[in-house]
Design an enzyme around this catalytic site. Sequence first.
Site, PDB file in Angstrom:
ATOM      1  NE  ARG A 178     -80.132   5.446  -2.116  1.00 18.38           N
ATOM      2  CZ  ARG A 178     -80.287   6.721  -2.424  1.00 18.38           C
ATOM      3  NH1 ARG A 178     -80.894   7.540  -1.566  1.00 18.38           N
ATOM      4  NH2 ARG A 178     -79.841   7.198  -3.560  1.00 18.38           N
ATOM      5  CB  CYS A 234     -76.481  12.487   0.138  1.00 18.13           C
ATOM      6  SG  CYS A 234     -76.919  13.984  -0.786  1.00 18.13           S
TER       7      CYS A 234
END
Length: 278
Positions: A178, A234
């Site tokens: 990611r 995050c």
Amino acid sequence: MENIVSQTWLLGQLGDANIVIADCRFALGKPESGRQDYEQGHIAGAVYVDLEKDLSGAKMAHGGRHPLPDLGAFSILVGNLGIDGTKTVVAYDDQGGAMASRLWWMLKFLGHSEVYVLDQGYTAWQSAGYPVTDEVPAVFPRTFSPKVQRSMLASMDEVKDKLGRPGTVLVDSREERRYLGLEEPIDAVAGHIPGARNYFWKGVLGENGAWLSAAEQEQHFAGLRDAEDIIVYCGSGVTACPNVLGLSEAGFDNVKLYSGSWSDWISWEDNPIATGEE
């Protein structure tokens, strides 16, 4: 360890009126499963705290997928869980400490110092044969008085202002694929904030799911020693919290959480995006 308590320590404190145990189990995409798991069985005496109903506010155009809740309403909720300045809080989950760390961070952010995360979580507790129950405890509401620690939080504007500034390090807590922008299973845009370094949040845990020791956390985060400011993010401000806790264990006191995180960053069309290795 300063922020983690062992299972045997908590076992010895069960029934202590000065300790509030918080069950934070939650599965992304299955928002009711955490409460259902709690109702089927939890550590004796634990109250339930819901990531999306309690530890997050309503989603808006900006702020990310798990924006911080209204702090007044959250403070009332904390009091209604039986927590005030005299209580020690121990949070646990079954997600490697991610959800429990969010509660840990939020209580620290509101000035509550005596808050800890239980090492290894619920399944390990149950497997050890320690007391579990499906009984919901009686709770006596108290008055929780927040004292906001503004230095623990970074806004989007602050992150943007500090991009590329010497001394500031951004820590991206998501999985490497990611971070690199190779895949994005949740958010609308793939990639990372330019200049960020990737420290996948599960790096603060050992092979058995136990938290690394303080010395091991120091080694894990050794590459950040020269940073003046560390801003951790995050996807939505939840799994960044274990990294914030790990950095605290390693002795860092210059750490902020960008609570909106990637899902907030990409909601502003003119924010720059990077992919690949930094």
